[in-house]
Design a protein around this motif. Sequence first.
Motif, short mmCIF file in Angstrom:
data_model
loop_
_atom_site.label_atom_id
_atom_site.label_comp_id
_atom_site.label_asym_id
_atom_site.label_seq_id
_atom_site.Cartn_x
_atom_site.Cartn_y
_atom_site.Cartn_z
N PRO A 1 34.88 47.19 36.75
CA PRO A 1 35.03 46.16 37.75
C PRO A 1 35.45 44.78 36.97
O PRO A 1 34.97 43.85 37.20
CB PRO A 1 33.55 46.09 38.57
CG PRO A 1 32.92 46.47 37.35
CD PRO A 1 33.35 47.55 36.47
N CYS A 2 36.41 44.93 36.03
CA CYS A 2 37.18 43.78 35.21
C CYS A 2 38.50 43.88 35.05
O CYS A 2 39.18 45.08 34.96
CB CYS A 2 36.18 44.20 33.97
SG CYS A 2 34.42 44.43 33.71
N VAL A 3 38.94 42.78 34.42
CA VAL A 3 40.37 43.01 33.96
C VAL A 3 40.10 43.58 32.68
O VAL A 3 39.41 43.58 32.11
CB VAL A 3 40.72 41.37 33.65
CG1 VAL A 3 42.05 41.26 32.97
CG2 VAL A 3 41.00 40.48 35.01
N ALA B 1 32.73 40.22 36.75
CA ALA B 1 32.38 39.52 37.84
C ALA B 1 30.99 40.10 38.51
O ALA B 1 30.23 39.37 38.84
CB ALA B 1 33.54 39.11 38.96
N ASN B 2 30.85 41.27 38.62
CA ASN B 2 30.02 42.01 38.97
C ASN B 2 29.20 43.04 38.05
O ASN B 2 28.75 43.83 38.53
CB ASN B 2 30.30 42.83 40.21
CG ASN B 2 30.71 41.73 41.43
OD1 ASN B 2 30.06 40.87 41.87
ND2 ASN B 2 31.97 41.88 41.98
N ASN C 1 41.16 48.90 35.17
CA ASN C 1 40.32 48.19 36.45
C ASN C 1 40.11 49.15 37.58
O ASN C 1 41.00 49.83 37.70
CB ASN C 1 41.28 47.18 36.70
CG ASN C 1 41.00 46.39 38.18
OD1 ASN C 1 41.45 46.65 39.05
ND2 ASN C 1 40.04 45.62 37.85
N ASP C 2 39.23 49.02 38.30
CA ASP C 2 38.62 49.98 39.40
C ASP C 2 39.60 49.96 40.34
O ASP C 2 39.97 50.91 41.24
CB ASP C 2 37.31 49.93 39.78
CG ASP C 2 36.93 48.15 40.08
OD1 ASP C 2 37.84 47.51 40.21
OD2 ASP C 2 35.83 47.89 40.41
N ALA C 3 40.01 48.73 40.69
CA ALA C 3 40.99 48.69 42.03
C ALA C 3 42.46 49.11 41.73
O ALA C 3 43.13 49.81 42.50
CB ALA C 3 41.32 47.31 42.38
N THR D 1 40.33 46.58 47.70
CA THR D 1 39.19 47.06 47.98
C THR D 1 37.90 46.49 48.23
O THR D 1 37.51 45.20 47.49
CB THR D 1 38.67 47.99 46.60
OG1 THR D 1 38.27 46.98 45.66
CG2 THR D 1 39.62 49.29 46.36
N GLY E 1 32.58 43.01 45.46
CA GLY E 1 33.53 42.25 45.44
C GLY E 1 34.75 42.55 46.26
O GLY E 1 34.81 43.43 47.01
N ILE E 2 35.94 41.82 45.76
CA ILE E 2 37.09 42.25 46.45
C ILE E 2 38.03 42.65 45.14
O ILE E 2 38.32 41.92 44.30
CB ILE E 2 38.12 41.45 47.06
CG1 ILE E 2 37.03 40.95 48.72
CG2 ILE E 2 39.49 41.72 47.60
CD1 ILE E 2 37.74 39.83 49.41
N GLY E 3 38.39 43.95 45.00
CA GLY E 3 39.34 44.46 44.03
C GLY E 3 40.81 44.25 44.63
O GLY E 3 40.89 44.52 45.83
N GLU F 1 44.46 39.90 40.28
CA GLU F 1 42.74 39.57 40.81
C GLU F 1 42.90 38.75 41.90
O GLU F 1 42.43 37.56 41.93
CB GLU F 1 42.21 38.90 39.59
CG GLU F 1 41.92 39.85 38.46
CD GLU F 1 40.55 40.68 38.54
OE1 GLU F 1 39.43 40.07 39.53
OE2 GLU F 1 40.30 41.58 38.15
N HIS G 1 39.78 36.67 43.87
CA HIS G 1 39.34 35.56 43.62
C HIS G 1 40.24 34.40 43.85
O HIS G 1 40.08 33.19 43.64
CB HIS G 1 39.24 35.35 41.97
CG HIS G 1 38.12 36.37 41.39
ND1 HIS G 1 36.99 36.45 41.48
CD2 HIS G 1 38.66 37.67 40.87
CE1 HIS G 1 36.40 37.44 40.94
NE2 HIS G 1 37.40 38.28 40.55
N GLU H 1 36.34 36.36 47.25
CA GLU H 1 35.27 37.44 47.44
C GLU H 1 33.99 37.01 47.76
O GLU H 1 33.23 37.99 48.38
CB GLU H 1 35.51 38.07 46.17
CG GLU H 1 34.59 38.11 45.09
CD GLU H 1 34.39 39.02 43.96
OE1 GLU H 1 35.13 39.88 43.87
OE2 GLU H 1 33.58 38.88 43.18
C1 BGC Z 1 36.73 41.93 39.84
C2 BGC Z 1 37.99 42.86 39.65
C3 BGC Z 1 37.30 44.26 40.51
C4 BGC Z 1 36.58 43.94 41.69
C5 BGC Z 1 36.04 45.04 42.36
C6 BGC Z 1 36.01 41.83 41.19
O1 BGC Z 1 34.93 40.61 41.08
O2 BGC Z 1 37.21 40.51 39.43
O3 BGC Z 1 38.22 43.05 38.42
O4 BGC Z 1 38.54 45.05 40.36
O5 BGC Z 1 35.57 43.13 41.60
O6 BGC Z 1 35.17 45.73 41.78
#
Ligand code: BGC
Length: 254
Positions: A70-72, A82-83, A109-111, A135, A139-141, A155, A158, A167
């Motif tokens: 869940p990251c860049v 972020a999470n 990245n997950d999204a 997604t 958070g919001i992906g 991203e 954000h 998000e």
């Molecule tokens: C992160 C994204 C991630 C998303 C869903 C966001 O807070 O910055 O990189 O895709 O959450 O997990």
Amino acid sequence: MTEIGFGIDIGGSGIKGAPVDLVAGKLATKRVRIPTPQPSTPQAVAETVKDVVSEFFGSQCPSSLGITMPCVVHDGVTRSAANIDPAWVNHRARDTFSETLGTEVVVLNDADAAALAELHYGAAQNHQGLIILTTLGTGIGSAMIYNGVLIPNAELGHIEIDSRHGEDWAAARVRVEESLSWPDYAQRLQRYYSTLEFLFSPDLFIVGGGVSKDADQFLPLLTLETPILPALLRNQAGIIGAAWQGRESLAARS
Ligand code: BGC
């Protein structure tokens, strides 16, 4: 004909993995889920990923393996967190996973993984132009696909909306935490998607994440110029997209 890959989807609360049938675009067996260790430091997460993989393969590793975070993620390095534990910021994630698992892996990245799955097997198939997948979860992906090509690491969760962090205001988690009714939550999504529409003029929105199973509760309440569809692969999209990218990266290396 089947071709089997393996995908792992790492989230703030669970680490999920399964073999994936890459011809059909679906899980080849039931997935395994292990809670994300707390604190979710790189080494602890990598050990849990190893436990998930060994549920299927023992000490052997699959030849192609994709892992979402869940990251860049830039060239195997996680740039944000972020999470998940802040230790992932500027961490050489690909190296940590490869060393712990004893095999080459691809990290994305997950999204972005979810978007690849929807592009090849789901709601984005046969669509041209600019597709924005979001997604809605903890958070919001977000992911952007233009004419079938993924533009990585968007991203858009954000962005700021009316001086609020997108998000923290419109993720599915917030609906539950603030006990929002569907119409109240839909009002926030209306602001969120109208802002994306104004900024990017997309051809299609796709809404993924766990909340997409309740799409009929909020999608009909939105008024947008852009068509908006629920994701088809739901919460399996991350695993499927990771496995797809794992296979692509293996092919590029050999
Ligand atoms: C992160 C994204 C991630 C998303 C869903 C966001 O807070 O910055 O990189 O895709 O959450 O997990």
